[in-house]
Design a protein around this motif. Structure first.
Motif, PDB file in Angstrom:
ATOM      1  N   SER A  44       0.827  -1.217   0.000  1.00 26.65           N
ATOM      2  CA  SER A  44       0.000   0.000   0.000  1.00 26.65           C
ATOM      3  C   SER A  44       0.856   1.260   0.000  1.00 26.65           C
ATOM      4  CB  SER A  44      -0.935   0.005   1.213  1.00 26.65           C
ATOM      5  OG  SER A  44      -1.856  -1.060   1.119  1.00 26.65           O
ATOM      6  N   ASP A  45       1.952   1.251   0.748  1.00 28.56           N
ATOM      7  CA  ASP A  45       2.864   2.395   0.770  1.00 28.56           C
ATOM      8  C   ASP A  45       3.479   2.631  -0.610  1.00 28.56           C
ATOM      9  OD1 ASP A  45       4.440   4.468   2.193  1.00 28.56           O
ATOM     10  OD2 ASP A  45       6.123   3.124   1.775  1.00 28.56           O
ATOM     11  N   ALA A  46       3.879   1.555  -1.280  1.00 24.70           N
ATOM     12  CA  ALA A  46       4.450   1.692  -2.624  1.00 24.70           C
ATOM     13  C   ALA A  46       3.418   2.268  -3.591  1.00 24.70           C
ATOM     14  CB  ALA A  46       4.959   0.337  -3.125  1.00 24.70           C
ATOM     15  N   ILE A  47       2.183   1.806  -3.527  1.00 22.55           N
ATOM     16  CA  ILE A  47       1.123   2.324  -4.397  1.00 22.55           C
ATOM     17  C   ILE A  47       0.899   3.808  -4.116  1.00 22.55           C
ATOM     18  CG2 ILE A  47      -1.349   2.212  -4.906  1.00 22.55           C
ATOM     19  CD1 ILE A  47      -1.118  -0.852  -4.401  1.00 22.55           C
ATOM     20  N   ALA A  48       0.892   4.185  -2.845  1.00 22.14           N
ATOM     21  CA  ALA A  48       0.701   5.593  -2.475  1.00 22.14           C
ATOM     22  C   ALA A  48       1.825   6.477  -2.995  1.00 22.14           C
ATOM     23  CB  ALA A  48       0.591   5.719  -0.954  1.00 22.14           C
ATOM     24  N   LYS A  49       3.014   5.879  -3.220  1.00 22.14           N
ATOM     25  CA  LYS A  49       4.165   6.635  -3.729  1.00 22.14           C
ATOM     26  C   LYS A  49       4.274   6.572  -5.251  1.00 22.14           C
ATOM     27  CE  LYS A  49       6.807   6.255   0.509  1.00 22.14           C
ATOM     28  NZ  LYS A  49       7.926   5.607   1.201  1.00 22.14           N
ATOM     29  N   GLN A  51       5.223  -9.300  -4.216  1.00 19.67           N
ATOM     30  CA  GLN A  51       4.458  -8.554  -5.216  1.00 19.67           C
ATOM     31  C   GLN A  51       5.424  -7.667  -5.987  1.00 19.67           C
ATOM     32  OE1 GLN A  51       0.963  -8.323  -6.203  1.00 19.67           O
ATOM     33  NE2 GLN A  51       2.112  -7.331  -7.835  1.00 19.67           N
ATOM     34  N   ALA A  52       5.421  -7.808  -7.300  1.00 20.30           N
ATOM     35  CA  ALA A  52       6.225  -6.936  -8.145  1.00 20.30           C
ATOM     36  C   ALA A  52       5.493  -5.619  -8.353  1.00 20.30           C
ATOM     37  CB  ALA A  52       6.490  -7.602  -9.494  1.00 20.30           C
ATOM     38  N   VAL A  53       6.258  -4.531  -8.377  1.00 18.06           N
ATOM     39  CA  VAL A  53       5.707  -3.211  -8.650  1.00 18.06           C
ATOM     40  C   VAL A  53       6.636  -2.502  -9.631  1.00 18.06           C
ATOM     41  CG1 VAL A  53       4.458  -2.951  -6.461  1.00 18.06           C
ATOM     42  CG2 VAL A  53       6.835  -2.221  -6.588  1.00 18.06           C
ATOM     43  N   VAL A  54       6.068  -1.602 -10.423  1.00 24.01           N
ATOM     44  CA  VAL A  54       6.838  -0.828 -11.393  1.00 24.01           C
ATOM     45  C   VAL A  54       6.460   0.647 -11.275  1.00 24.01           C
ATOM     46  CG1 VAL A  54       7.178  -2.710 -13.054  1.00 24.01           C
ATOM     47  CG2 VAL A  54       5.154  -1.257 -13.229  1.00 24.01           C
ATOM     48  N   LYS A  55       7.383   1.504 -11.738  1.00 25.77           N
ATOM     49  CA  LYS A  55       7.135   2.944 -11.705  1.00 25.77           C
ATOM     50  C   LYS A  55       7.905   3.590 -12.849  1.00 25.77           C
ATOM     51  CE  LYS A  55       7.335   6.856  -8.521  1.00 25.77           C
ATOM     52  NZ  LYS A  55       7.750   7.278  -7.169  1.00 25.77           N
ATOM     53  N   GLN A  94      13.092   4.882  -2.564  1.00 24.11           N
ATOM     54  CA  GLN A  94      12.995   6.338  -2.413  1.00 24.11           C
ATOM     55  C   GLN A  94      12.553   7.011  -3.701  1.00 24.11           C
ATOM     56  OE1 GLN A  94      16.799   7.567  -0.895  1.00 24.11           O
ATOM     57  NE2 GLN A  94      16.457   6.600   1.076  1.00 24.11           N
ATOM     58  N   GLN A  95      12.319   6.240  -4.732  1.00 19.46           N
ATOM     59  CA  GLN A  95      11.895   6.810  -6.018  1.00 19.46           C
ATOM     60  C   GLN A  95      10.413   7.096  -6.012  1.00 19.46           C
ATOM     61  OE1 GLN A  95      13.926   7.770  -8.587  1.00 19.46           O
ATOM     62  NE2 GLN A  95      15.543   7.224  -7.198  1.00 19.46           N
TER      63      GLN A  95
END
Length: 67
Positions: free
Chosen positions: A20-25, A48-52, A66-67
């Motif tokens: 949830s923190d990663a999604i919020a960022k 869970q893999a996440v991309v940005k 930190q990105q």
């Protein structure tokens, strides 16, 4: 540039908070979550893999969280 992270944690609310923190960022979910039993510790682990998408060039020295 698209950057990638794999978030992992024991199967507790801490994992949900980490995602949830990663999604919020600004990170987006990438693929399905995964679970595996850690026999050495006797606990389930989640991933869970996440991309940005970022504007700066990739560097192995980046602190992806930190990105």
């Amino acid at each position: 540039m698209l950057i990638y992270r794999l978030l992992t944690e024991d199967d507790t609310s801490a994992f949900c908070h980490k995602v949830s923190d990663a999604i919020a960022k600004g990170w987006s979910l990438h693929g399905d979550p995964t679970m595996s039993f850690d026999a050495a510790r006797g606990v389930m682990r989640c991933g869970q893999a996440v991309v940005k998408d970022i504007d700066t060039p990739y560097s192995p020295d980046m602190k992806l969280g930190q990105q």
